[in-house]
Design a protein around this motif. Structure first.
Motif, short mmCIF file in Angstrom:
data_model
loop_
_atom_site.label_atom_id
_atom_site.label_comp_id
_atom_site.label_asym_id
_atom_site.label_seq_id
_atom_site.Cartn_x
_atom_site.Cartn_y
_atom_site.Cartn_z
N LEU A 1 -9.65 -7.73 -2.63
CA LEU A 1 -8.40 -6.97 -2.67
C LEU A 1 -7.46 -7.73 -3.60
CD1 LEU A 1 -7.22 -4.36 -1.25
CD2 LEU A 1 -5.83 -5.95 0.06
N PHE B 1 -5.14 -13.83 2.40
CA PHE B 1 -5.07 -14.99 1.51
C PHE B 1 -3.63 -15.49 1.53
CE2 PHE B 1 -4.42 -16.91 -2.64
CZ PHE B 1 -5.64 -17.47 -2.98
N THR C 1 -3.27 0.93 2.30
CA THR C 1 -1.82 1.04 2.43
C THR C 1 -1.21 -0.13 3.19
OG1 THR C 1 -1.65 2.17 4.57
CG2 THR C 1 -2.01 3.57 2.61
N ALA D 1 -0.36 -7.16 -10.05
CA ALA D 1 -1.75 -6.92 -9.63
C ALA D 1 -2.52 -6.18 -10.74
CB ALA D 1 -1.76 -6.12 -8.33
#
Ligand code: FAD
Length: 287
Positions: A104, A48, A171, A122
């Protein structure tokens, strides 16, 4: 399919693509996704880009095409700096109408004009997405996030992120597996108990390696430098060195019982095939 339902059952294998931008069309992105799907990944993630590039719109579009036209599960990324709750609501509605169940959740990099509106970290976005019953992943950093001077604080912040509802972690790329094994041990001690998928980038040139390492703060081991010195200016040899190194990394990770292997395939379906075949050869994947 919800990614956490895959991860609780088996070690995963997945790819990442970036969505159309500039001359690169949605159809071309779909073609790459179809080629990658031939390796039967558990999912394909779609990055994104916040800001003016217009490709944030397309993250949802290409995720939908992955789900409907390839039959592979899609993981749509979302960054939240500079976004309001209503921006996120619109994105989630688009994903859900397209049958995409996995996101995500990321803060995104700081940049001018991207100040926090409704989300600062986040860990603010994750519980908001969970309200929509999505399966939510988050990022983690075996060598620490570039902004965080003390890795202990970064781990405390990661714990907050998991406690806020992250179902699994992916990761940042790393080139030294021992960095990951140390990080995995620290997560166990910190009671971070969600699956951790290893993100590996097969680099294809010295320039690309330098750019990625600089952006992500990943350190480059002497063994990589030695291979690149041997490759010299030969671009084919640089590419071969990067892909061989990544294959050795993933075979070692497979032998060390990791929860999953995610290939930063950079829209290169050949890399998808090579890494898939390396994991078949070592018995991590079935043929
Ligand atoms: P956060 O988890 O919010 O952490 C950011 C920083 O703030 C860290 O230093 C952390 O230690 C600190 N922090 C967190 N919580 C707190 C708190 N409560 N108090 C104080 N400090 C805190 N970028 C994109 O633009 N698009 C993508 O598609 C994309 N995909 C990615 C995929 C993966 C697997 C990874 C690893 C990274 C990706 N990135 C992407 C990059 C990511 O956006 C950046 O690394 C960003 O700088 C941090 O995002 P985050 O979600 O990890 O942030």
């Amino acid at each position: 399919m919800r990614i956490i339902d895959i991860l609780v059952r088996r070690q995963s294998f997945s790819f990442e693509i970036f969505p159309p931008k500039g001359d690169f069309s949605v159809d071309q992105a779909e073609k790459i996704a179809i080629e990658l799907s031939e390796n039967h990944p558990d999912w394909i993630s779609v990055t994104f880009s916040a800001g003016g590039s217009g490709n944030s719109e397309r993250t949802a579009d290409i995720s939908q095409r992955i789900e409907t036209n390839t039959g592979t599960t899609a993981l749509a990324h979302l960054t939240c700096l500079g976004s309001s709750r209503s921006d996120v609501d619109a994105y989630v509605a688009k994903l859900q109408s397209a049958g995409v169940e996995n996101v995500l959740a990321l803060r995104g990099d700081r940049a001018p004009g991207r100040d926090p509106i409704d989300f600062t970290y986040a860990s603010d976005l994750i519980p908001y997405l969970k309200q929509s019953n999505l399966c939510v992943g988050a990022a983690c950093y075996p060598e620490g996030h570039v902004e965080c001077e003390d890795p202990r604080n970064d781990l405390d912040n990661l714990k907050k992120k998991v406690d806020s509802g992250a179902d699994f972690l992916v990761t940042q790329l790393f080139f030294n597996n021992d960095d990951f094994y140390r990080f995995r041990d620290l997560c166990v001690r910190k009671h971070i108990e969600v699956p951790i998928v290893c993100g590996i980038m097969p680099f294809t040139s010295v320039n690309q390696l330098q750019r990625m390492a600089f952006n992500c703060g990943a350190s480059i081991p002497a063994s990589v430098v030695r291979r690149l010195v041997a490759a010299g200016d030969d671009t084919d040899a640089q590419r071969a060195a990067g892909i061989d190194y990544a294959c050795e990394q993933i075979v070692d990770l497979a032998a060390n019982g990791v929860d999953g292997i995610h290939i930063y395939s950079m829209n290169n379906s050949q890399i998808g095939k090579i890494t898939h075949d390396a994991l078949v050869a070592c018995g991590y994947l079935s043929a």
